[in-house]
Design a protein around this motif. Structure first.
Motif, PDB file in Angstrom:
ATOM      1  N   PHE A 167       0.846  -1.180   0.000  1.00  0.00           N
ATOM      2  CA  PHE A 167       0.000   0.000   0.000  1.00  0.00           C
ATOM      3  C   PHE A 167       0.891   1.244   0.000  1.00  0.00           C
ATOM      4  O   PHE A 167       1.657   1.455   0.946  1.00  0.00           O
ATOM      5  N   PRO A 168       0.804   2.080  -1.031  1.00  0.00           N
ATOM      6  CA  PRO A 168       1.625   3.287  -1.059  1.00  0.00           C
ATOM      7  C   PRO A 168       0.943   4.441  -0.329  1.00  0.00           C
ATOM      8  O   PRO A 168      -0.276   4.625  -0.447  1.00  0.00           O
ATOM      9  N   VAL A 169       1.706   5.207   0.430  1.00  0.00           N
ATOM     10  CA  VAL A 169       1.171   6.430   1.019  1.00  0.00           C
ATOM     11  C   VAL A 169       2.175   7.552   0.793  1.00  0.00           C
ATOM     12  O   VAL A 169       3.335   7.451   1.196  1.00  0.00           O
ATOM     13  N   PRO A 170       1.780   8.621   0.083  1.00  0.00           N
ATOM     14  CA  PRO A 170       2.679   9.757  -0.159  1.00  0.00           C
ATOM     15  C   PRO A 170       2.849  10.575   1.118  1.00  0.00           C
ATOM     16  O   PRO A 170       1.866  10.918   1.786  1.00  0.00           O
ATOM     17  N   VAL A 171       4.094  10.880   1.462  1.00  0.00           N
ATOM     18  CA  VAL A 171       4.384  11.646   2.687  1.00  0.00           C
ATOM     19  C   VAL A 171       5.393  12.742   2.378  1.00  0.00           C
ATOM     20  O   VAL A 171       6.183  12.638   1.435  1.00  0.00           O
ATOM     21  N   ALA A 172       5.353  13.782   3.175  1.00  0.00           N
ATOM     22  CA  ALA A 172       6.324  14.863   3.040  1.00  0.00           C
ATOM     23  C   ALA A 172       7.700  14.378   3.479  1.00  0.00           C
ATOM     24  O   ALA A 172       7.817  13.511   4.350  1.00  0.00           O
ATOM     25  N   GLY A 173       8.733  14.966   2.885  1.00  0.00           N
ATOM     26  CA  GLY A 173      10.100  14.521   3.161  1.00  0.00           C
ATOM     27  C   GLY A 173      10.728  15.145   4.380  1.00  0.00           C
ATOM     28  O   GLY A 173      11.945  15.337   4.430  1.00  0.00           O
ATOM     29  N   THR A 174       9.929  15.459   5.393  1.00  0.00           N
ATOM     30  CA  THR A 174      10.454  16.018   6.641  1.00  0.00           C
ATOM     31  C   THR A 174      11.014  14.893   7.506  1.00  0.00           C
ATOM     32  O   THR A 174      10.707  13.720   7.274  1.00  0.00           O
ATOM     33  N   PRO A 175      11.825  15.203   8.518  1.00  0.00           N
ATOM     34  CA  PRO A 175      12.473  14.150   9.315  1.00  0.00           C
ATOM     35  C   PRO A 175      11.499  13.098   9.841  1.00  0.00           C
ATOM     36  O   PRO A 175      10.463  13.431  10.423  1.00  0.00           O
ATOM     37  N   GLY A 176      11.839  11.835   9.611  1.00  0.00           N
ATOM     38  CA  GLY A 176      11.019  10.729  10.097  1.00  0.00           C
ATOM     39  C   GLY A 176       9.811  10.426   9.251  1.00  0.00           C
ATOM     40  O   GLY A 176       9.128   9.423   9.479  1.00  0.00           O
ATOM     41  N   PHE A 177       9.515  11.328   8.286  1.00  0.00           N
ATOM     42  CA  PHE A 177       8.342  11.163   7.424  1.00  0.00           C
ATOM     43  C   PHE A 177       7.094  10.999   8.296  1.00  0.00           C
ATOM     44  O   PHE A 177       6.872  11.818   9.186  1.00  0.00           O
ATOM     45  N   LEU A 178       6.301   9.966   8.089  1.00  0.00           N
ATOM     46  CA  LEU A 178       5.101   9.787   8.906  1.00  0.00           C
ATOM     47  C   LEU A 178       5.299   8.705   9.966  1.00  0.00           C
ATOM     48  O   LEU A 178       5.224   8.970  11.165  1.00  0.00           O
ATOM     49  N   VAL A 179       5.567   7.479   9.532  1.00  0.00           N
ATOM     50  CA  VAL A 179       5.549   6.336  10.446  1.00  0.00           C
ATOM     51  C   VAL A 179       6.615   6.459  11.530  1.00  0.00           C
ATOM     52  O   VAL A 179       6.321   6.326  12.731  1.00  0.00           O
ATOM     53  N   ASN A 180       7.860   6.712  11.146  1.00  0.00           N
ATOM     54  CA  ASN A 180       8.917   6.796  12.164  1.00  0.00           C
ATOM     55  C   ASN A 180       8.748   8.017  13.060  1.00  0.00           C
ATOM     56  O   ASN A 180       9.121   7.991  14.235  1.00  0.00           O
ATOM     57  N   ARG A 181       8.163   9.062  12.500  1.00  0.00           N
ATOM     58  CA  ARG A 181       7.965  10.259  13.333  1.00  0.00           C
ATOM     59  C   ARG A 181       6.972  10.000  14.462  1.00  0.00           C
ATOM     60  O   ARG A 181       7.188  10.444  15.589  1.00  0.00           O
ATOM     61  N   VAL A 182       5.884   9.266  14.186  1.00  0.00           N
ATOM     62  CA  VAL A 182       4.931   8.990  15.269  1.00  0.00           C
ATOM     63  C   VAL A 182       5.406   7.848  16.164  1.00  0.00           C
ATOM     64  O   VAL A 182       5.082   7.811  17.357  1.00  0.00           O
ATOM     65  N   LEU A 183       6.177   6.927  15.588  1.00  0.00           N
ATOM     66  CA  LEU A 183       6.679   5.820  16.397  1.00  0.00           C
ATOM     67  C   LEU A 183       7.756   6.262  17.380  1.00  0.00           C
ATOM     68  O   LEU A 183       7.860   5.712  18.480  1.00  0.00           O
ATOM     69  N   PHE A 184       8.562   7.239  16.976  1.00  0.00           N
ATOM     70  CA  PHE A 184       9.726   7.599  17.784  1.00  0.00           C
ATOM     71  C   PHE A 184       9.356   8.037  19.206  1.00  0.00           C
ATOM     72  O   PHE A 184       9.932   7.530  20.184  1.00  0.00           O
ATOM     73  N   PRO A 185       8.406   8.978  19.404  1.00  0.00           N
ATOM     74  CA  PRO A 185       8.059   9.356  20.786  1.00  0.00           C
ATOM     75  C   PRO A 185       7.510   8.183  21.601  1.00  0.00           C
ATOM     76  O   PRO A 185       7.743   8.093  22.808  1.00  0.00           O
ATOM     77  N   TYR A 186       6.801   7.297  20.946  1.00  0.00           N
ATOM     78  CA  TYR A 186       6.245   6.090  21.590  1.00  0.00           C
ATOM     79  C   TYR A 186       7.373   5.165  22.048  1.00  0.00           C
ATOM     80  O   TYR A 186       7.418   4.730  23.211  1.00  0.00           O
ATOM     81  N   MET A 187       8.310   4.891  21.150  1.00  0.00           N
ATOM     82  CA  MET A 187       9.434   4.021  21.492  1.00  0.00           C
ATOM     83  C   MET A 187      10.352   4.691  22.514  1.00  0.00           C
ATOM     84  O   MET A 187      10.889   4.034  23.414  1.00  0.00           O
ATOM     85  N   LEU A 188      10.501   5.999  22.373  1.00  0.00           N
ATOM     86  CA  LEU A 188      11.357   6.745  23.294  1.00  0.00           C
ATOM     87  C   LEU A 188      10.800   6.693  24.717  1.00  0.00           C
ATOM     88  O   LEU A 188      11.544   6.493  25.688  1.00  0.00           O
ATOM     89  N   GLU A 189       9.495   6.848  24.837  1.00  0.00           N
ATOM     90  CA  GLU A 189       8.876   6.796  26.160  1.00  0.00           C
ATOM     91  C   GLU A 189       8.989   5.401  26.753  1.00  0.00           C
ATOM     92  O   GLU A 189       9.159   5.231  27.963  1.00  0.00           O
TER      93      GLU A 189
END
Length: 688
Positions: free
Chosen positions: A483-505
Motif C-alpha cells: 500500500f503506497p502512502v505519499p508523505v512529506a520529506g520532513t524528518p522521520g516522514f510519517l511512520v517513524n515520526r509517530v513511532l519515535f516518541p512512543y518508542m522513546l517513552e
C-alpha cells in the motif's frame, strides 16, 4: 409455463439468463453499475425474484456463474453496508440474503456454482447454498469468508452451511482467520467438488447438474460428527482459547460471537441456526469495532487506488545488500521484476542471495517456477546493470554524505526515464537531492522491516519531485502488493515520526526500572500488535539509535542513554539474537516479572499518548494530505490498533478534551515532553 417464456416479464439489470437446449439454465451475475460483482440489495431482490420464477417453472438444473471475467463475486457491497443507519436496516439486509440463499438451497432441481477468480463473502455463501461447486484451476481463483476482518461474521448462511459441509475444524480455520484458499486447496477440504480449466468450467458445472453428488464417506462423517450438539459444546471453548491468543474479546468480539452462534442452537435445523446467525451479525454491526474495521477496509481501498496505472518499471536495481536491501530485492524478484543487486563486496551479495533462496523456497513450492524466480535476481558487484534499470533503490547506511556520494556515481549512468530512490528511514530528502541533476525523478521509497510482511511503503516527496514520479512509484508498490502512502520529506516522514516518541517513552520507562514485559503488555492491552520493547529489538537498536539522532533535535526530545549511542557489536536486537531481550528461533525470551509487581497506573497513557500527540502534529504539519491517509499510513505502517480506526479516529471517538486533559496531567507528572503538540485545535479532530 414453457421454457421459452420462463423469464418473460422479468426486468433484470444485474442477472443474465441462458436456457440451454438440455433445459439447464445458466444464471450469470453481471452487476450493471460496477466493474466487480458485489451484492447490492437491489441485486439480491432481483435474484430472489428470479429464484421464485425458477421454482414455479423448474428447469433440469441451474448453474450460477459470473458475467464478468475478473471474478465470481467479491461479496456484499460494503459501501452499502456502511450506509445503513439503523439496526433494523441491517436486520432487513441480513434477512434478505439469508432468505434468498435458503430458497436456492431447497430448489427442487440440482444447482451448481461455477467459480472463477475471487469468490468472497456473499459469493461463497451463494456457492454454499448450491448442491455442488466447481472451481477453475487459475491462480486468481480464491475462495473465502473474510467477514471477521470487518468485525462481523458470515451472515447469509455461510457460518451455518460451511461447518456442515467440510466439518467444524476446517470451517472455523477459514472463518476465524478470514483467509482464502485456492481451488486446489478448496477441493482438498471438500469445499468444492472438482477443479478444472477455466475453458471447460461452465460445461463441467452443467455436467454436475446431471449427476448424483456423493461426497466421500469420511468427509460426510466429519461434517456430521463435529456439528453434533455435545461436540459443539466441547469444541467451542477450544476454538475460543485459540482465538484469545491473537484477538482479545474486548477488542475483537466477532470471532467469539461466531463461535457462540454456531454453538448455541439446539434442534430446529437450518432455520434456527440461521436465526442465531442473523441475530449475532446484527448485534456485531452496531459495535465500534465493526464500524472502525469497515473504515479500515475503505482506507485500504483508497491506498490501493493510488497505485492505479502503469509504472513503466520492469528492471529494478538495488544498491545495498543488507537486510533491507536484500529483502527488497528478493520481494521484487518474487513479484515478477528482473532485479540486480549491488554492494561493495561480493560476500554481502552472496549472503543476500542465500536469504533470498530461503525466501523463494518458502514462497514458491513448484520447483520449476522457483527456478524462474531465482533467475530473476542476479548479483551485480560493479553495478553494470544500472544503465538498463528502470528503478534504482538505494538501501545503504543512514548517512547523508554516503548517500549523496553514491548518487554522484550512479546518476550519470541512468537512462533518461529511470527513477532514483532512497530507502532512507528518516533523512529529509532536501538533504539528499543536493547535486542531483534530475531531482524530478528522485524520491524516497521507504520500506519497513520485515519487508515481505509489512504492507506499507512510504513514497517520500520533496519540493522538486514530479507528480509522474509519485504515480509511477505508487503503481510499482501495488505490483508488490504493498500500500503506497505519499508523505512529506520532513524528518522521520510519517511512520517513524509517530513511532519515535512512543518508542522513546518506552525506553525511558525501561530505564526507570519498569520491566520490558510489563511495558509491552500495557501497549498490547491498548491494542498494539507488538509491544514497544519488542518492536525496538525487531527494528534493531542500531536503526533506532540512527532514527533517534535524526529526530530528537527535530522534535526537541531528550534521548535516554540506551537510545543515544549505537549498541555493542552483536547486541543490536533480533537480527543478532541479543538486544534488550534474548532472541531464540526468531522469538523474544522475556525475563520473568515478579508476581507482586504492579505496573504504574499511567503506563498505558505514557506510551500511547505521545504516539497520538505526534500524529496530531503530523496532520497539522501536512506530512500527509488528509486525516484519512494519516490513519491509513499509521495503521498499515505501525499496526496501530485497527479496531480503533487510526489515531485521528481514536481522538474523535475518545474526545479532544479528554485526551488533552490526560496529556496535561502527564506533563505535570513527567515533564514537558507530554505538552500538547500543535494541531489539537484542528476542527477535523472534533468531526464525527
Amino acid at each position: 409455463m414453457s421454457n421459452n417464456t420462463r423469464f418473460d416479464g422479468l426486468k433484470l439489470s444485474h442477472w443474465k439468463t441462458e436456457i440451454r437446449p438440455d433445459d439447464v439454465v445458466i444464471v450469470r451475475f453481471d452487476r450493471a453499475d460496477a466493474s466487480v460483482n458485489a451484492f447490492s440489495q437491489a441485486s439480491l431482490v432481483e435474484l430472489d425474484t428470479l429464484i421464485e420464477r425458477l421454482r414455479i417453472d423448474p428447469p433440469k438444473g441451474v448453474v450460477f456463474a459470473s458475467g464478468k471475467s475478473n471474478g465470481f463475486i467479491a461479496g456484499a457491497d460494503i459501501s452499502e453496508f456502511q450506509s445503513f443507519d439503523a439496526l433494523g436496516t441491517v436486520d432487513t439486509a441480513i434477512r434478505r440474503g439469508q432468505t434468498t440463499f435458503q430458497k436456492i438451497s431447497v430448489l427442487p432441481f440440482p444447482t451448481v456454482a461455477a467459480i472463477h477468480g475471487f469468490c468472497m463473502g456473499g459469493g461463497t455463501e451463494l456457492a454454499l447454498a448450491c448442491d455442488a461447486r466447481i472451481a477453475s484451476n487459475a491462480s486468481s481463483t480464491r475462495i473465502g469468508l473474510p467477514e471477521v476482518l470487518l468485525g462481523i461474521f458470515p451472515g447469509w448462511g455461510g457460518s451455518v452451511r460451511l461447518p456442515r459441509l467440510i466439518g467444524a475444524p476446517a470451517a472455523f480455520d477459514l472463518m476465524l482467520t478470514g483467509r482464502s484458499v485456492t481451488g486446489k486447496a478448496a477441493l482438498a477440504m471438500g469445499l468444492v467438488d472438482k477443479v478444472v480449466d477455466v475453458a471447460v468450467l461452465e460445461d463441467t458445472a452443467v455436467e454436475y447438474t446431471k449427476r448424483q453428488i456423493q461426497r466421500p464417506a469420511k468427509q460426510r462423517f466429519i461434517a456430521w460428527a463435529t456439528n453434533l450438539w455435545l461436540v459443539r459444546q466441547a469444541l467451542a471453548p477450544v476454538l475460543e482459547k485459540q482465538v484469545a491468543r491473537k484477538a482479545p474479546k474486548a477488542h475483537y468480539p466477532a470471532p467469539y460471537a461466531l463461535i457462540n452462534s454456531w454453538r448455541t442452537p439446539m434442534g430446529g435445523g437450518i432455520p434456527k441456526a440461521l436465526n442465531s446467525e442473523r441475530k449475532g451479525v446484527v448485534k456485531l454491526s452496531a459495535t465500534p469495532t465493526a464500524r472502525n474495521l469497515i473504515r479500515v477496509y475503505f482506507l485500504q481501498e483508497r491506498m490501493k487506488s493510488l497505485g492505479n496505472g502503469e509504472s513503466g518499471i520492469s528492471h529494478v536495481h538495488v544498491v545495498g545488500a543488507g537486510v533491507m536491501g536484500g529483502d527488497i530485492a528478493s520481494l521484487a524478484a518474487y513479484k515478477g521484476f528482473n532485479v540486480s543487486l549491488q554492494d561493495r563486496e561480493q560476500r554481502f551479495i552472496d549472503a543476500a542471495l542465500g536469504r533470498a533462496a530461503t525466501f523463494f523456497e518458502k514462497k514458491v513450492k513448484d520447483s520449476a517456477k522457483r527456478t524462474d524466480v531465482i533467475q530473476r535476481l542476479k548479483g551485480d558487484l560493479n553495478g553494470d546493470a544500472i544503465a538498463s534499470a528502470d528503478l534504482i533503490i538505494e538501501a545503504i547506511i543512514e548517512n547523508p554524505e554516503a548517500k549523496r556520494a553514491l548518487y554522484e556515481t550512479v546518476e550519470p549512468k541512468l537512462k533518461s526515464t529511470a527513477l532514483l530512490t532512497s530507502n532512507t528511514s528518516s533523512i529529509p530528502l532536501v538533504e539528499l537531492r543536493e547535486h542531483i541533476d534530475r531531482p524530478a525523478q528522485f524520491a524516497g521509497l521507504h520500506y519497513f522491516n520485515p519487508v515481505a510482511q509489512m504492507p506499507l511503503v512510504e513514497i517520500v516527496q520533496h519540493d522538486q519531485m514530479a507528480p509522474e514520479t509519485q504515480a509511477r512509484l505508487a503503481a510499482f508498490c501495488r505490483k508488490l502488493d504493498k500500500f503506497p502512502v505519499p508523505v512529506a520529506g520532513t524528518p522521520g516522514f510519517l511512520v517513524n515520526r509517530v513511532l519515535f516518541p512512543y518508542m522513546l517513552e518506552a525506553m525511558r520507562a525501561y530505564s526507570e526500572g519498569i520491566p520490558g514485559p510489563v511495558i509491552d503488555k500495557a501497549a498490547k492491552k491498548f491494542g498494539m500488535p507488538m509491544g514497544p520493547i519488542e518492536l525496538i529489538d525487531t527494528v534493531g537498536l542500531d536503526v533506532a539509535a540512527g532514527v533517534g539522532a535524526e529526530l530528537a533535535p527535530f522534535l526537541h526530545l531528550d534521548i535516554p542513554e540506551q537510545f543515544s549511542t549505537p549498541p555493542e557489536q552483536g547486541k543490536r536486537g533480533k537480527k543478532d539474537g541479543q538486544g534488550i531481550y534474548t532472541w531464540k528461533d526468531g522469538k523474544p525470551v522475556r525475563p520473568e516479572v515478579p508476581k507482586d509487581y504492579k505496573a504504574p497506573d499511567d503506563l498505558e497513557d505514557r506510551l500511547i499518548l505521545p504516539f497520538v500527540n505526534e500524529a496530531v502534529a503530523c496532520l497539522h504539519d501536512g506530512v500527509v494530505s488528509d486525516a484519512d491517509l494519516l490513519d491509513a499510513g499509521i495503521i498499515f505502517g505501525t499496526g496501530f490498533a485497527p479496531f480503533r480506526g487510526g489515531p485521528i479516529n481514536y481522538v474523535r471517538e475518545t474526545g479532544v478534551d479528554v485526551l488533552l486533559a490526560k496529556l496535561k496531567s502527564l506533563e505535570s507528572s513527567h515533564g514537558a515532553r507530554f505538552a500538547p503538540r500543535p494541531g489539537w485545535d484542528n476542527p477535523i479532530l472534533r468531526t464525527p
